[in-house]
Design an enzyme around this catalytic site. Structure first.
Site, PDB file in Angstrom:
ATOM      1  N   HIS A 259       0.927  -1.306   0.002  1.00 33.28           N
ATOM      2  CA  HIS A 259       0.005  -0.072   0.047  1.00 33.28           C
ATOM      3  C   HIS A 259       1.015   1.307  -0.116  1.00 33.28           C
ATOM      4  O   HIS A 259       0.638   2.192  -0.602  1.00 33.28           O
ATOM      5  CB  HIS A 259      -0.878   0.214   1.186  1.00 33.28           C
ATOM      6  N   HIS A 273      -7.479   3.740   1.088  1.00 32.42           N
ATOM      7  CA  HIS A 273      -6.407   2.876   1.795  1.00 32.42           C
ATOM      8  C   HIS A 273      -6.656   1.340   1.526  1.00 32.42           C
ATOM      9  O   HIS A 273      -5.785   0.744   1.258  1.00 32.42           O
ATOM     10  CB  HIS A 273      -6.576   3.370   3.237  1.00 32.42           C
TER      11      HIS A 273
END
Ligand SMILES: [Zn+2]
Length: 363
Positions: A259, A273
């Site tokens: 990420h 996210h």
């Protein structure tokens, strides 16, 4: 290494929970003055409910408008407002970034932190850490605090009224929790508190994944209908409480590092996210060499609820070699949780994991 487990002092969840904010604060001995950190949109939506509840509890408050990014600049503006208000309580209301900002403000002035997530889009609300970004949205750093929030209050009526995408993104963040905690447990790596994991953290992380597989799709459909159902309540708890305790006390691994690496590619800034974490989880399973059935179970769940599984789902259909190299380098930067794996993780392994996970998901 000592085992460490931490949690918020109090967690409250349910339909119309906002109406109970004042009495919950009083119950914890938090009588203000309070600074509420929220976007203009959220302040307009919840202003009347806050006034009714906090007035009844005798708590004075002022509202500070949050600009949208958890950056050093936003944190500083909030600290100035909190000092001017003489705040002893800082209440964040909104998505993950508003809450991250409010927690940073509370820590800076040593006030009690209260989180009222209006989305179940990430597992940040229960934690004692913020993710700080640059003003243009690139990952900057994790910021750790001495205490978890004094209160996390989740109003599921508000979450049911938000677009499905936010709940689904929270499921991506929450699904990774078990697979990352499992890696940390197997590797005997430190959790996000710098301690060893506990049985409790592992059990909560595992329950988190089980809850999503059981109720994830039903919860997404409930949100489409604007309905608060037991399935939605379960998934909100999984996304917020189980995942929050699970990631912090259970630990993180490759999924969250991917990420962070992906934030180096500007097209991914439009994605949430948990959407990036979901793809990171597929990469983690490939790099760890997990059985194909497990990759397939995760991939199928993601497809079913609408989480990205391919690079093209993240705006990276034409990912060039230099960008891929930048993502891979950032994923294994010093201090990244990719190094919690039981083996040495290199940028080459991440690059190949990204390409292979994408190919498997497309097949
Ligand atoms: Zn996360």
């Amino acid at each position: 290494m000592l085992s460490v487990f931490c949690a918020p002092s109090r967690y409250v969840q349910g339909r119309d929970a906002t109406a109970a904010l004042g009495e919950q604060l009083v119950h914890l001995g938090l009588r203000g003055p309070a600074l509420i950190v929220a976007s203009e949109r959220i302040a307009t939506m919840l202003g009347d409910a806050w006034r009714t509840s906090l007035d009844a509890a005798g708590i004075v408050f002022v509202t500070h408008h949050f600009g949208g990014e958890c950056s050093q600049h936003e944190i500083y503006a909030g600290v100035v407002a909190a000092r001017a208000a003489g705040a002893t309580v800082v209440i964040g209301a909104g998505g993950g970034k508003a809450l991250d900002t409010s927690r940073a403000i509370a820590a800076e002035i040593d006030a009690a932190a209260v989180n009222c997530p209006t989305l179940a889009s990430s597992d940040a609300p229960c934690s004692a850490l913020s993710v700080v970004y640059s003003d243009d949205g690139a990952f900057d750093r994790y910021q750790f605090y001495a205490r978890n929030p004094a209160l996390v209050l989740v109003d599921t009526s508000i979450i049911a009224a938000a677009p499905r995408r936010y709940l689904v993104s929270g499921m991506g963040d929450a699904l990774a929790t078990w697979y990352e905690a499992r890696t940390v447990i197997e590797a005997r790596s430190p959790n996000q508190l710098g301690g060893a994991t506990t049985l409790s953290a592992g059990a909560l992380a595992e329950l988190c994944a089980r809850t999503l597989y059981a109720d994830g799709l039903a919860a997404a459909l409930a949100v489409d209908a604007g309905a608060v159902t037991p399935a939605l309540e379960n998934v909100v708890e999984a996304n917020t409480l189980l995942s929050g305790l699970g990631f912090e006390s259970g630990g993180l691994a490759i999924a969250h590092s991917v990420h962070n690496g992906l934030t180096a590619a500007p097209p991914t800034h439009d994605f949430l996210h948990g959407e990036k974490v979901a793809f990171g989880l597929l990469v983690q399973l490939v790099v760890e060499g997990r059985p194909q059935e497990e990759f397939e179970q995760v991939r199928q769940f993601c497809r079913e609820v609408g989480l990205p599984t391919r690079l093209s789902d993240l705006g990276l259909a034409n990912l060039d070699a230099p960008t891929l190299a930048r993502i891979s380098d950032l994923t294994v930067a010093e201090g990244e949780t990719a190094h919690h794996e039981p083996f040495t993780v290199t940028a080459d392994m991440i690059r190949d994991g990204i390409l292979a996970a994408d190919a498997l998901a497309r097949a």
